[in-house]
Motif scaffolding. Structure first.
Motif, PDB file in Angstrom:
ATOM      1  N   TYR A 197     -38.365  45.128 -23.947  1.00  0.00           N
ATOM      2  CA  TYR A 197     -37.533  44.202 -23.165  1.00  0.00           C
ATOM      3  C   TYR A 197     -37.769  42.743 -23.552  1.00  0.00           C
ATOM      4  O   TYR A 197     -36.794  41.983 -23.714  1.00  0.00           O
ATOM      5  CB  TYR A 197     -37.766  44.407 -21.669  1.00  0.00           C
ATOM      6  CG  TYR A 197     -36.784  43.639 -20.805  1.00  0.00           C
ATOM      7  CD1 TYR A 197     -35.486  44.116 -20.612  1.00  0.00           C
ATOM      8  CD2 TYR A 197     -37.140  42.445 -20.186  1.00  0.00           C
ATOM      9  CE1 TYR A 197     -34.579  43.421 -19.822  1.00  0.00           C
ATOM     10  CE2 TYR A 197     -36.239  41.739 -19.404  1.00  0.00           C
ATOM     11  CZ  TYR A 197     -34.964  42.237 -19.222  1.00  0.00           C
ATOM     12  OH  TYR A 197     -34.064  41.541 -18.448  1.00  0.00           O
ATOM     13  N   ILE A 229     -38.204  50.954 -23.422  1.00  0.00           N
ATOM     14  CA  ILE A 229     -37.440  49.727 -23.135  1.00  0.00           C
ATOM     15  C   ILE A 229     -38.275  48.714 -22.353  1.00  0.00           C
ATOM     16  O   ILE A 229     -38.037  47.509 -22.448  1.00  0.00           O
ATOM     17  CB  ILE A 229     -36.107  50.024 -22.425  1.00  0.00           C
ATOM     18  CG1 ILE A 229     -36.314  50.827 -21.141  1.00  0.00           C
ATOM     19  CG2 ILE A 229     -35.142  50.717 -23.367  1.00  0.00           C
ATOM     20  CD1 ILE A 229     -35.041  50.989 -20.332  1.00  0.00           C
ATOM     21  N   GLU A 230     -39.246  49.191 -21.586  1.00  0.00           N
ATOM     22  CA  GLU A 230     -40.161  48.243 -20.942  1.00  0.00           C
ATOM     23  C   GLU A 230     -40.937  47.459 -21.993  1.00  0.00           C
ATOM     24  O   GLU A 230     -41.127  46.249 -21.887  1.00  0.00           O
ATOM     25  CB  GLU A 230     -41.133  48.983 -20.016  1.00  0.00           C
ATOM     26  CG  GLU A 230     -40.505  49.465 -18.721  1.00  0.00           C
ATOM     27  CD  GLU A 230     -41.469  50.281 -17.886  1.00  0.00           C
ATOM     28  OE1 GLU A 230     -42.590  50.566 -18.373  1.00  0.00           O
ATOM     29  OE2 GLU A 230     -41.108  50.659 -16.762  1.00  0.00           O
ATOM     30  N   ASP A 283     -26.155  45.568 -23.822  1.00  0.00           N
ATOM     31  CA  ASP A 283     -27.402  46.314 -23.799  1.00  0.00           C
ATOM     32  C   ASP A 283     -28.440  45.627 -22.915  1.00  0.00           C
ATOM     33  O   ASP A 283     -29.220  46.296 -22.222  1.00  0.00           O
ATOM     34  CB  ASP A 283     -27.952  46.481 -25.213  1.00  0.00           C
ATOM     35  CG  ASP A 283     -27.145  47.468 -26.039  1.00  0.00           C
ATOM     36  OD1 ASP A 283     -26.317  48.195 -25.456  1.00  0.00           O
ATOM     37  OD2 ASP A 283     -27.336  47.511 -27.266  1.00  0.00           O
ATOM     38  N   TYR A 300     -32.633  54.069 -26.616  1.00  0.00           N
ATOM     39  CA  TYR A 300     -32.689  54.410 -25.190  1.00  0.00           C
ATOM     40  C   TYR A 300     -31.535  55.332 -24.800  1.00  0.00           C
ATOM     41  O   TYR A 300     -31.728  56.287 -24.037  1.00  0.00           O
ATOM     42  CB  TYR A 300     -32.647  53.150 -24.328  1.00  0.00           C
ATOM     43  CG  TYR A 300     -32.582  53.497 -22.846  1.00  0.00           C
ATOM     44  CD1 TYR A 300     -33.692  54.003 -22.192  1.00  0.00           C
ATOM     45  CD2 TYR A 300     -31.385  53.384 -22.145  1.00  0.00           C
ATOM     46  CE1 TYR A 300     -33.633  54.372 -20.861  1.00  0.00           C
ATOM     47  CE2 TYR A 300     -31.309  53.749 -20.808  1.00  0.00           C
ATOM     48  CZ  TYR A 300     -32.437  54.239 -20.169  1.00  0.00           C
ATOM     49  OH  TYR A 300     -32.359  54.615 -18.858  1.00  0.00           O
ATOM     50  N   THR A 357     -37.849  55.177 -20.792  1.00  0.00           N
ATOM     51  CA  THR A 357     -37.993  53.909 -20.067  1.00  0.00           C
ATOM     52  C   THR A 357     -39.249  53.148 -20.481  1.00  0.00           C
ATOM     53  O   THR A 357     -39.264  51.915 -20.453  1.00  0.00           O
ATOM     54  CB  THR A 357     -38.012  54.149 -18.548  1.00  0.00           C
ATOM     55  OG1 THR A 357     -39.029  55.103 -18.227  1.00  0.00           O
ATOM     56  CG2 THR A 357     -36.662  54.649 -18.063  1.00  0.00           C
ATOM     57  N   ILE A 409     -30.120  47.550 -19.803  1.00  0.00           N
ATOM     58  CA  ILE A 409     -31.560  47.763 -19.723  1.00  0.00           C
ATOM     59  C   ILE A 409     -32.163  46.996 -18.556  1.00  0.00           C
ATOM     60  O   ILE A 409     -33.089  47.477 -17.887  1.00  0.00           O
ATOM     61  CB  ILE A 409     -32.210  47.390 -21.067  1.00  0.00           C
ATOM     62  CG1 ILE A 409     -31.765  48.417 -22.130  1.00  0.00           C
ATOM     63  CG2 ILE A 409     -33.724  47.345 -20.969  1.00  0.00           C
ATOM     64  CD1 ILE A 409     -32.181  48.073 -23.549  1.00  0.00           C
ATOM     65  N   SER A 410     -31.639  45.814 -18.266  1.00  0.00           N
ATOM     66  CA  SER A 410     -32.098  45.075 -17.082  1.00  0.00           C
ATOM     67  C   SER A 410     -31.846  45.883 -15.823  1.00  0.00           C
ATOM     68  O   SER A 410     -32.691  45.935 -14.909  1.00  0.00           O
ATOM     69  CB  SER A 410     -31.383  43.727 -16.986  1.00  0.00           C
ATOM     70  OG  SER A 410     -31.710  42.891 -18.079  1.00  0.00           O
ATOM     71  N   GLY A 424     -31.034  49.545 -27.889  1.00  0.00           N
ATOM     72  CA  GLY A 424     -30.149  50.202 -26.937  1.00  0.00           C
ATOM     73  C   GLY A 424     -29.823  51.623 -27.334  1.00  0.00           C
ATOM     74  O   GLY A 424     -29.783  52.525 -26.490  1.00  0.00           O
TER      75      GLY A 424
END
Length: 811
Positions: free
Chosen positions: A502, A498-499, A564, A489, A495, A568-569, A486
């Motif tokens: 995830y 985080i993809e 987080d 990011y 992005t 992120i979702s 987190g």
């Protein structure tokens, strides 16, 4: 939060991003004596070696060296990132799950003695675990020295005009001296572009460079010469009666005039004008579960030497300097009162114990932490461990492993704020590599989905609890290490990152969704049985316990993880039943409470501590590195956190909060976050006067690298904070939030704020003179200085400059 002053739209765009121009004097560690190559290391890994702690560190993320700089015989101690004994092993305990419900019930019923006994007997790993921190001969393994490169100049005479330095601006060690009327110079660096150590030896008279090179290791090695190279190779013990990791180091000499002679295990130089040594090292390790094998280490070292030997020395140096400086030169830090550097670094460290004021040392220790992170953690390497990348023993303290109950995290606290985001990436590679073995541990130990790790891990995918539940049942570890996902990011806005991460984040959340239970009295979700890292309390039945239900640290890190995951979702536009379930669970989590004495509760109830001054301060996670407790939004909790911190320090009797290097370093950030500038300064004093070696390596004791990284992060937090968001989600960039009186004049440039904003600051007489912001997006942010706040709405990512007058205006 309520904004104390009316939002002011303030735009001032300028074409360039530079702050007031100043000359930055070179940052150097320098000495007038060598570290002795003639004094042997202590046989125990738990003893510091004074001469090694005078040597100067170099590293390119994968290769680390310690340069002693001795005259008649040089010692260059060698390290390679993956030099680990041990092997992958099955340590999960299938019997653990059978007892967890009973342990929980015993704790809920107040039967702590019985719960502790059952936990200690059942909630542990199978097998020897870490070997109680001495794992060199068990499967857990240990980070070890690669060996030593010895250069014997076959002289015993005296010398004069001795000088050695580590220049932080170009990551080069230089040594010079005069002997027998000849002026000698050495330059050593570790090149990331060419993956070699480069060492050049010159003299001001021809034919004066002669020495014999050899390589040794305390065990499990052979040396030989082949194709004009000196080779060190071997295989390390797997902890099971055999061998596992294989390694190799190659040394080649390129001489100008003179002779290069290979004879058995010695590479000799005779009567050269100049010599360049090239050394490359590698192992067959790969961070890939479950084999952890696959690097073609023989050809890697061969090709590195071949390619580097085709380059001129100046080209090797230029490539190294360009690659390194693009990271290091991002941040500058200057304090008023810094005069020309006329005091050797060892003397400077000794004098500080009395003066408690040295602007040059503050600058050095801040930038040294950045230097060490660049040197021990590069994209594609393993992350920095407890030793960074430098260890001179077979048995390293605590195995030189990755402690996830504060130490690994602390290593990377400076990564984002001091503008070294790329250095953070190896930590994420390690976290991702823990998922598969961690899934097995979650299923076998807890019959839970997702993945888990406990307070220690290694390069072999160890995710089981420790061999003692008193410290080994740290189930908060996945949440704590995932906080870094987190944070990365929040600072970078990446992005794609985080993809990629995830599934890792989701797996940690899945574990806690199965792990958490409802407290029968409060109805809140609590973690347990679990520890508050390494601390002990006196239970109502007078037993000494570490295990409880819902220790504050676990509740805080799990809440952060769930936050987080939600953030992120949302960014990834993932809205499903599981996301909704996690959001519901987050609202049901037991929260941080304040005790009758005004301190934060460390456990679910108000228990006396066995060690009131304990070194771990885990229940203050939400102050730092978390963000939920802060003076701006939660002043009551912040005051309780302050009392908790002061209580720890006031009650430190031995090996506690004020005595341990990394703990004192953490307190710099904690005090800075609580806006206690002078207390933050006192913590910095503790680090520099009690826990800093002559080469500026930190002490736990013994030597441990997290001290350095935590100190750098703490100094940055004193100058800039951005962890608080307002009710609209805007980051509040707080300028000079904990500026101590000793730092009344100064400047810093290149620090990063969340939202990916680069910040430069200048101040005089303790008052901000100018602040410059370089955003990478047009998203608004809030600037706070003292009691005033402004909302800034960038246009076209141009640089924005505010001056003192902008904050002195009354609105």
């Amino acid at each position: 939060m309520k904004i104390f002053f009316k939002y002011i739209l303030f735009f001032l765009f300028i074409a360039c991003s530079s702050v007031i121009e100043k000359k930055y004097e070179n940052l150097k560690l320098w000495y007038e004596q060598p570290a002795s190559a003639f004094i042997s290391d202590h046989p125990s890994g738990w003893h510091n070696d004074p001469e090694w702690l005078k040597a100067l560190p170099l590293g390119n993320g994968s290769l680390g060296v310690m340069v002693f700089g001795d005259v008649n015989k040089e010692r260059i101690q060698l390290n390679e990132e993956s030099m680990w004994s041990g092997s992958h092993d099955a340590n999960d305990n299938p019997d653990a799950y059978l007892h967890q419900a009973k342990i929980r019930q015993l704790l809920f019923d107040g039967k702590y003695r019985e719960a502790t006994e059952l936990t200690n007997n059942t909630q542990i790993c199978k097998g020897p675990g870490s070997g109680r921190g001495n794992g060199a001969t068990v499967p857990f393994g240990c980070f070890q020295t690669l060996g030593d490169l010895w250069l014997d100049f076959e002289k015993s005479g005296s010398y004069e005009n001795y000088y050695r330095e580590l220049d932080l601006n170009d990551a080069v060690v230089r040594v010079r001296y005069t002997q027998d009327g000849v002026n000698y110079e050495r330059e050593i660096f570790t090149s990331q572009p060419h993956q070699v150590m480069v060492a050049r030896f010159t003299a001001d008279k021809p034919g004066q460079i002669s020495f014999n090179s050899s390589m040794t290791r305390p065990e499990r090695f052979k040396t030989y010469t082949e194709d004009g190279q000196l080779i060190l190779s071997g295989a390390l013990y797997d902890g099971k009666g055999g061998e596992n990791l294989r390694y190799m180091a190659r040394l080649k000499a390129v001489a100008e005039n003179g002779e290069v002679i290979c004879n058995d295990s010695v590479l000799s130089i005779k009567n050269a004008d100049e010599v360049v040594l090239l050394l490359s090292a590698s192992t067959d390790y790969k961070l890939e579960y479950p084999t952890y094998k696959g690097r073609d280490y023989v050809n890697i070292t061969m090709q590195n030497i071949e390619k580097a030997s085709q380059k001129k020395y100046d080209d090797l140096l230029k490539a190294h300097t360009n690659e390194y400086s693009k990271y290091f030169n991002r941040v500058h830090f200057l304090l008023g009162g810094t005069e020309k550097d006329t005091v050797p670094t060892d003397l400077r460290v000794k004098q500080y114990k009395g003066t408690k004021n040295d602007p040059r040392l503050y600058e050095l220790i801040f930038q040294y932490g950045r230097y060490l992170l660049i040197s021990s953690s590069r994209p594609g390497t393993l992350p920095a461990n407890l030793q960074g990348i430098w260890a001179n023993k077979i048995q390293t303290p605590w195995n030189g492993d990755y402690h996830t109950d504060v130490n690994l995290e602390m290593n990377y606290w400076p990564a984002e704020i001091t503008n070294l985001s790329e250095m953070h990436l190896p930590m994420f590679d390690l976290i991702a590599a823990l998922v598969e073995p961690g899934k097995k541990t979650a299923q076998i130990q807890y019959q839970a989905k997702g993945w888990v790790v406990h307070p220690i891990t290694n390069v072999w995918g160890y995710t089981s609890p420790g061999e003692d539940a008193s410290w080994g049942m740290h189930t908060g570890a996945p949440a704590w290490i995932c906080q870094h996902i987190g944070e990365h990011y929040r600072f970078t806005g990446d992005t794609a990152f985080i993809e990629k991460m995830y599934p890792v984040l989701k797996g940690a959340v899945e574990f806690y969704m199965d792990w958490l239970v409802v407290h029968p009295v409060t109805g809140k979700l609590v973690s347990g049985p679990a520890v508050s890292p390494e601390n002990t309390f006196i239970a109502p039945d007078d037993s000494h316990c570490q295990i409880s239900m819902g220790p504050t640290h676990d509740q805080q890190v799990i809440s952060q993880l769930f936050d987080d995951f939600a953030m992120i979702s949302k960014v990834l536009k993932l809205n499903n039943d599981f996301v909704a379930e996690v959001e519901k669970a987050k609202k049901q989590l037991a929260s941080t409470q304040i005790g009758s004495d005004g301190r934060l509760l460390e456990w679910d109830k108000e228990y006396p501590e066995i060690e009131p001054g304990h070194r771990h301060i885990s229940h203050l996670f939400d102050v730092h590195p978390g963000a939920k407790i802060n003076p701006i939004q939660t002043p009551e909790l912040a005051k309780a956190a302050e009392k908790s911190l002061m209580y720890r320090l006031e009650n430190d009797k031995n090996y506690g909060a004020a005595s341990i290097g990394w703990s004192a370093a953490w307190q710099i950030s904690l005090n800075a976050r609580l806006h206690r500038a002078e207390k933050a300064m006192e913590s910095l004093h503790l680090v520099l006067s009690q826990s800093t070696n002559l080469n500026l390596f930190g002490n736990c004791p013994p030597f441990q690298m997290d001290n350095n990284f935590g100190t750098t992060a703490g100094i940055a937090e004193m100058l800039l904070q951005s962890h608080v968001q307002d009710e609209n989600g805007l980051y509040i960039i707080h300028l000079l939030p904990s500026l101590p009186a000793l730092w009344s004049e100064g400047s810093v440039s290149g620090l990063k704020a969340r939202g990916n904003v680069t910040v430069d600051l200048n101040w005089s007489n303790g008052v901000l003179e100018q602040a410059t912001f370089t955003p990478t997006t047009t998203k608004p942010f809030i600037v706070k200085y003292e009691n005033q706040q402004k909302i800034i709405s960038p246009e076209n990512c141009n640089t924005i400059r505010l001056t003192k007058s902008d904050f002195l205006k009354s609105y």
